[in-house]
Design an enzyme around this catalytic site. Structure first.
Site, PDB file in Angstrom:
ATOM      1  CG  ASP A 148      44.522 -50.616 -30.801  1.00  0.00           C
ATOM      2  OD1 ASP A 148      45.665 -50.274 -31.150  1.00  0.00           O
ATOM      3  OD2 ASP A 148      44.408 -51.360 -29.786  1.00  0.00           O
ATOM      4  CG  ASP A 203      49.681 -51.667 -25.329  1.00  0.00           C
ATOM      5  OD1 ASP A 203      49.733 -50.638 -26.029  1.00  0.00           O
ATOM      6  OD2 ASP A 203      49.171 -52.536 -25.368  1.00  0.00           O
TER       7      ASP A 203
HETATM    8  C1  GLA Z   1      46.591 -52.402 -28.099  1.00  0.00           C
HETATM    9  C2  GLA Z   1      46.648 -51.021 -27.439  1.00  0.00           C
HETATM   10  C3  GLA Z   1      46.048 -51.106 -26.126  1.00  0.00           C
HETATM   11  C4  GLA Z   1      44.757 -51.981 -26.070  1.00  0.00           C
HETATM   12  C5  GLA Z   1      44.703 -53.208 -26.459  1.00  0.00           C
HETATM   13  C6  GLA Z   1      43.581 -53.845 -26.643  1.00  0.00           C
HETATM   14  O1  GLA Z   1      47.409 -52.954 -27.404  1.00  0.00           O
HETATM   15  O2  GLA Z   1      47.705 -50.300 -27.689  1.00  0.00           O
HETATM   16  O3  GLA Z   1      45.818 -49.818 -25.252  1.00  0.00           O
HETATM   17  O4  GLA Z   1      43.800 -50.759 -26.617  1.00  0.00           O
HETATM   18  O5  GLA Z   1      45.202 -52.867 -27.859  1.00  0.00           O
HETATM   19  O6  GLA Z   1      43.191 -55.051 -27.311  1.00  0.00           O
END
Ligand code: GLA
Length: 401
Positions: A148, A203
């Site tokens: 990430d 997301d």
């Molecule tokens: C980010 C990523 C998500 C998830 C969260 C976890 O937002 O884009 O897919 O992995 O972190 O905290």
């Protein structure tokens, strides 16, 4: 000794020449990830239950392979030696035993961390510990790493992801490397040599066409996610995929929207990472996720992402070239009501500059296989007259007569 000198030197050079693991993810990775449904609330019982569902519910048989645990698996601090530690309450038997269980089902295991000092959920990130963490994952038998981009301050994205790539390579266990950088630094331009898939957007959330505003950032519905990146299909291919995020199939949209979401991910040659609770999914959700004919479009060896060819009366026409001069064509109704359509194939000549192929319906006639009804009927010699429900799709595989 002297005559072996060159061989030793060559061996050393090969050893240190870092790269990503080739020959992995030659078709888009298929699996499951804990985040969309469970956030940081994951534990050993859940993961084992999900592994059981992979087998029991036909997901493994349909091609899903990677079981990936997302953020929230760690204790808040590293141990005295600087090693990451699985949360002892959530994973009382440690992570290795969970990985072993997943492997015992014939599946592969994926884990999550972050290029920053802390993960997005506030757990220890890998910055400054990349080689140490890669060795730990290898010792556990990890096969996939989602990496990430939170808390990275002014880090250079390409450099940070290359450091982790090199660390994984040095650890020696083949790992699919999933770059989760949300498309901020155009990873499609540099990702091919670094990882096997890269997030193209922020997301996703479980709605068709909404923005969910969280203050400093937003998550996006399926259609928003697709529309956010329009001109990057040429960057995807075997071993390196555009990733529009994990799926929300089975997480609350209508059955038509779930079907369209799944079809679009297949057309886009997107990684098929499920994000629902497999242990309690409905038959309808299972039927969508395990439709082998649609999955075959996603897993087609040519590995070319579909293009949006046209929009006629709010019906989008998506076209994906497949091996053996076959094609997949998808009609998506964007309207909030049923739309009737009349598509005269003969009026279209479709050229795909990425695959360097042309579909000329005047020169060739194709048979139509409807991939949701699983019926073969009609050809491209006659106009297609059909109606498509709101937010639903009609998708065909076109093969030579
Ligand atoms: C980010 C990523 C998500 C998830 C969260 C976890 O937002 O884009 O897919 O992995 O972190 O905290």
């Amino acid at each position: 000794m002297k005559k072996y000198g060159w061989f030793i030197l060559l061996f050393a050079v090969v050893q240190v020449r870092a790269q990503k693991f080739d020959s992995l993810a030659l078709t888009p990775p298929m699996g499951w990830n804990s985040w969309n449904t469970f956030s940081v609330n994951i534990d050993e019982k859940l993961i084992k239950g999900i592994a059981d569902s992979f087998v029991k519910d036909g997901l493994k048989d349909a091609g899903y392979q990677y079981l990936v645990i997302d953020d929230g698996w760690m204790a808040k601090e590293r141990d005295a030696k600087g090693n990451l530690v699985a949360d002892p309450v959530k994973f009382p038997n440690g992570m290795k035993s969970v990985v072993d269980y997943v492997h015992s089902k014939g599946l592969k295991f994926g884990i999550y961390n972050c290029a920053g000092n802390k993960t997005c959920g506030g757990y220890p990130g890998s910055r400054g510990h990349e080689y140490q963490d890669a060795l730990l994952y290898a010792s556990w038998g990890v096969d996939y790493l989602k990496y990430d981009w939170c808390n990275t301050e002014k880090l250079n994205a390409e450099g940070a992801y290359m450091t982790m790539r090199d660390a994984l390579y040095a650890a020696g266990r083949p790992v699919v490397f999933s770059l989760c950088e949300w498309g901020e630094n155009q990873p499609w331009k540099w990702g091919e040599k670094v990882g096997h898939l890269w997030r193209t957007t922020g997301d996703i959330t479980n709605c068709w066409d909404c923005e969910d505003n969280h203050g400093t950032w937003s998550s996006w519905g399926v259609l928003r996610t697709v529309n956010m990146r329009k001109d990057i299909r040429q960057y995807a291919g075997p071993g390196h995929w555009n990733d529009p995020d994990m799926m929300e199939v089975g997480n609350g949209m209508t059955v038509q929207e779930d079907r369209s979401h799944f079809t679009l991910w297949c057309m886009l040659a997107a990684p098929l990472i499920m994000g629902n609770d497999l242990r309690s999914m409905t038959n309808q959700t299972r039927e969508i996720l395990t439709n082998k004919e649609i999955i075959a479009v996603n897993q087609d060896a040519l590995g070319v992402q579909a293009m949006r060819y046209a929009t006629v009366d709010s019906v989008e026409v998506w076209v994906k070239p497949l091996v053996n001069n076959e094609w997949a064509v998808c009609f998506l109704n964007l309207k909030s009501k049923t739309q009737s359509m009349d598509f005269n194939w003969q009026e279209h000549t479709i050229t795909d500059v990425v695959a360097n192929r042309t579909l000329d319906f005047k020169k060739e006639t194709f048979q139509l296989r409807n991939l949701w009804t699983k019926k073969t009927s009609g050809t491209t010699a006659k106009p297609l007259q059909a109606s498509v429900a709101s937010h639903d799709v009609l998708v065909f595989r076109l093969s030579r007569k």
